[in-house]
Design an enzyme around this catalytic site. Sequence first.
Site, PDB file in Angstrom:
ATOM      1  N   ASN A   1      44.833  15.722   2.626  1.00  0.00           N
ATOM      2  CA  ASN A   1      43.943  16.308   1.616  1.00  0.00           C
ATOM      3  C   ASN A   1      43.253  17.522   2.222  1.00  0.00           C
ATOM      4  O   ASN A   1      42.331  17.378   3.010  1.00  0.00           O
ATOM      5  CB  ASN A   1      42.917  15.241   1.195  1.00  0.00           C
ATOM      6  CG  ASN A   1      41.850  15.795   0.263  1.00  0.00           C
ATOM      7  OD1 ASN A   1      42.006  16.893  -0.294  1.00  0.00           O
ATOM      8  ND2 ASN A   1      40.768  15.044   0.089  1.00  0.00           N
ATOM      9  N   TRP A   2      43.707  18.709   1.823  1.00  0.00           N
ATOM     10  CA  TRP A   2      43.166  19.939   2.436  1.00  0.00           C
ATOM     11  C   TRP A   2      41.782  20.297   1.909  1.00  0.00           C
ATOM     12  O   TRP A   2      41.133  21.182   2.431  1.00  0.00           O
ATOM     13  CB  TRP A   2      44.102  21.111   2.163  1.00  0.00           C
ATOM     14  CG  TRP A   2      45.459  21.006   2.788  1.00  0.00           C
ATOM     15  CD1 TRP A   2      45.975  19.951   3.504  1.00  0.00           C
ATOM     16  CD2 TRP A   2      46.491  21.996   2.757  1.00  0.00           C
ATOM     17  NE1 TRP A   2      47.246  20.228   3.916  1.00  0.00           N
ATOM     18  CE2 TRP A   2      47.596  21.486   3.471  1.00  0.00           C
ATOM     19  CE3 TRP A   2      46.579  23.269   2.185  1.00  0.00           C
ATOM     20  CZ2 TRP A   2      48.777  22.204   3.623  1.00  0.00           C
ATOM     21  CZ3 TRP A   2      47.753  23.984   2.345  1.00  0.00           C
ATOM     22  CH2 TRP A   2      48.850  23.456   3.061  1.00  0.00           C
ATOM     23  N   LYS A   3      41.378  19.685   0.819  1.00  0.00           N
ATOM     24  CA  LYS A   3      40.113  20.049   0.156  1.00  0.00           C
ATOM     25  C   LYS A   3      40.115  21.567  -0.118  1.00  0.00           C
ATOM     26  O   LYS A   3      41.164  22.111  -0.439  1.00  0.00           O
ATOM     27  CB  LYS A   3      38.924  19.598   1.004  1.00  0.00           C
ATOM     28  CG  LYS A   3      39.076  18.118   1.415  1.00  0.00           C
ATOM     29  CD  LYS A   3      37.863  17.508   2.001  1.00  0.00           C
ATOM     30  CE  LYS A   3      38.155  16.055   2.353  1.00  0.00           C
ATOM     31  NZ  LYS A   3      37.011  15.348   2.868  1.00  0.00           N
TER      32      LYS A   3
ATOM     33  N   HIS B   1      38.303  11.132  -5.889  1.00  0.00           N
ATOM     34  CA  HIS B   1      37.802  11.283  -4.515  1.00  0.00           C
ATOM     35  C   HIS B   1      36.272  11.256  -4.565  1.00  0.00           C
ATOM     36  O   HIS B   1      35.661  11.736  -5.518  1.00  0.00           O
ATOM     37  CB  HIS B   1      38.304  12.610  -3.923  1.00  0.00           C
ATOM     38  CG  HIS B   1      38.010  12.740  -2.463  1.00  0.00           C
ATOM     39  ND1 HIS B   1      36.767  13.092  -1.995  1.00  0.00           N
ATOM     40  CD2 HIS B   1      38.785  12.526  -1.371  1.00  0.00           C
ATOM     41  CE1 HIS B   1      36.799  13.098  -0.666  1.00  0.00           C
ATOM     42  NE2 HIS B   1      38.013  12.762  -0.254  1.00  0.00           N
TER      43      HIS B   1
ATOM     44  N   GLU C   1      34.134  13.012  -3.245  1.00  0.00           N
ATOM     45  CA  GLU C   1      33.494  14.327  -3.450  1.00  0.00           C
ATOM     46  C   GLU C   1      33.496  14.701  -4.934  1.00  0.00           C
ATOM     47  O   GLU C   1      32.547  15.324  -5.421  1.00  0.00           O
ATOM     48  CB  GLU C   1      34.197  15.387  -2.582  1.00  0.00           C
ATOM     49  CG  GLU C   1      33.829  15.197  -1.114  1.00  0.00           C
ATOM     50  CD  GLU C   1      34.889  15.655  -0.126  1.00  0.00           C
ATOM     51  OE1 GLU C   1      35.795  16.427  -0.488  1.00  0.00           O
ATOM     52  OE2 GLU C   1      34.805  15.213   1.050  1.00  0.00           O
TER      53      GLU C   1
ATOM     54  N   GLU D   1      38.333   4.718   1.001  1.00  0.00           N
ATOM     55  CA  GLU D   1      37.684   5.756   1.794  1.00  0.00           C
ATOM     56  C   GLU D   1      36.179   5.508   1.819  1.00  0.00           C
ATOM     57  O   GLU D   1      35.444   5.970   0.922  1.00  0.00           O
ATOM     58  CB  GLU D   1      37.952   7.134   1.182  1.00  0.00           C
ATOM     59  CG  GLU D   1      39.396   7.567   1.242  1.00  0.00           C
ATOM     60  CD  GLU D   1      39.519   9.087   1.343  1.00  0.00           C
ATOM     61  OE1 GLU D   1      40.197   9.550   2.255  1.00  0.00           O
ATOM     62  OE2 GLU D   1      38.919   9.790   0.523  1.00  0.00           O
TER      63      GLU D   1
ATOM     64  N   GLY E   1      34.737  12.730   7.143  1.00  0.00           N
ATOM     65  CA  GLY E   1      34.278  13.934   7.847  1.00  0.00           C
ATOM     66  C   GLY E   1      33.201  13.685   8.879  1.00  0.00           C
ATOM     67  O   GLY E   1      32.580  14.628   9.365  1.00  0.00           O
TER      68      GLY E   1
ATOM     69  N   SER F   1      37.983  10.100   8.633  1.00  0.00           N
ATOM     70  CA  SER F   1      38.043  10.405  10.070  1.00  0.00           C
ATOM     71  C   SER F   1      39.298   9.847  10.745  1.00  0.00           C
ATOM     72  O   SER F   1      39.241   9.377  11.883  1.00  0.00           O
ATOM     73  CB  SER F   1      36.770   9.926  10.774  1.00  0.00           C
ATOM     74  OG  SER F   1      35.646  10.628  10.277  1.00  0.00           O
TER      75      SER F   1
ATOM     76  N   GLY G   1      41.852  14.071   5.903  1.00  0.00           N
ATOM     77  CA  GLY G   1      41.205  15.323   5.520  1.00  0.00           C
ATOM     78  C   GLY G   1      41.342  16.354   6.635  1.00  0.00           C
ATOM     79  O   GLY G   1      42.384  16.985   6.802  1.00  0.00           O
ATOM     80  N   GLY G   2      40.291  16.490   7.434  1.00  0.00           N
ATOM     81  CA  GLY G   2      40.215  17.539   8.458  1.00  0.00           C
ATOM     82  C   GLY G   2      41.445  17.641   9.342  1.00  0.00           C
ATOM     83  O   GLY G   2      41.948  18.751   9.598  1.00  0.00           O
TER      84      GLY G   2
HETATM   85  P1  PGA Z   1      38.411  13.270   6.762  1.00  0.00           P
HETATM   86  O1  PGA Z   1      38.503  13.262   5.147  1.00  0.00           O
HETATM   87  O2  PGA Z   1      39.759  12.841   7.293  1.00  0.00           O
HETATM   88  O3  PGA Z   1      38.086  14.697   7.117  1.00  0.00           O
HETATM   89  O4  PGA Z   1      37.337  12.313   7.146  1.00  0.00           O
HETATM   90  C1  PGA Z   1      39.198  12.256   4.472  1.00  0.00           C
HETATM   91  C2  PGA Z   1      39.128  12.480   2.975  1.00  0.00           C
HETATM   92  O5  PGA Z   1      38.078  12.874   2.459  1.00  0.00           O
HETATM   93  O6  PGA Z   1      40.119  12.260   2.250  1.00  0.00           O
END
Ligand code: PGA
Length: 264
Positions: A13-15, A103, A105, A175, A181, A221, A242-243
């Site tokens: 997930n690149w956001k 998600h 967010e 999640e 993050g 993470s 994510g990251g």
């Molecule tokens: P993260 O994000 O790996 O940067 O913690 C995961 C996500 O929000 O899908």
Amino acid sequence: MTTGRRRPLVSGNWKMNHDHIEALHMVRDLGLRLKPADVADVTVVVHPPFTDLRTVQTLIEGESLPISLGAQHCSDLDSGALTGEVSPVMLARLATSYVIVGHSERRQIFAMSDECVASTLRAVLRNKMIPVCCVGETAEERRDGKTEAVIAGQLRTAMEGLAAEEIANAVLAYEPIWAIGSGDAASALDAQDVAGFLRSVLTDLGGEVAGEAVRILYGGSVDAGNAADFVAEPDIDGVLVGGASLDASRFADIIRAVGSCYRS
Ligand code: PGA
């Protein structure tokens, strides 16, 4: 070693990162790094921002890369006066296979309700794509012992009333919001406890066969150092990253770590 009845999924997930030029470089680099053996037992998905999708789709198709295309969100309606939204029909036309739905967010920053998650999930299924439905608790809810109640509520509202085959086809991502993050991933054992619980709710909603078929991902993470620990657990069938999915080398390491758990 996991025996692998369910094919694992590694989703990136690149956001709101990487413009379409950066996306082109990243996916090309990823494609060069992945050897056939790395992806023989793992499905790899990238979820770039909307403006990158056409570029990434063309690259994946043109070079026959072993990578599936995903989106991060979509509207729950197919068309209409919805300024700024993106239709699931348009995503399907771009050969998008997976769509992240709900998600945290989207839920927290954009006030996406459980009901909207449910209707978006149906829109994704209606358009023959696979929803990656996200559930997770806040740090406070966890402290108060409310994790199961919160995620069961999110899952039930999202999937109640779906046919067993629709449930079986969905992907569920656990999640925990405090782990996203933060560098503070859940332990594999805690994630397994929750995944096992979620599978029991899925079985309740869709029956035994559907409950066993759903792929449950852990996200929050994830990196190359912990990915294998999660998928070694019986109810965790992949990771939502994510990251660490933004960099081709780091993401390829995660894919290989997951694959090594499934190789016979
Ligand atoms: P993260 O994000 O790996 O940067 O913690 C995961 C996500 O929000 O899908």
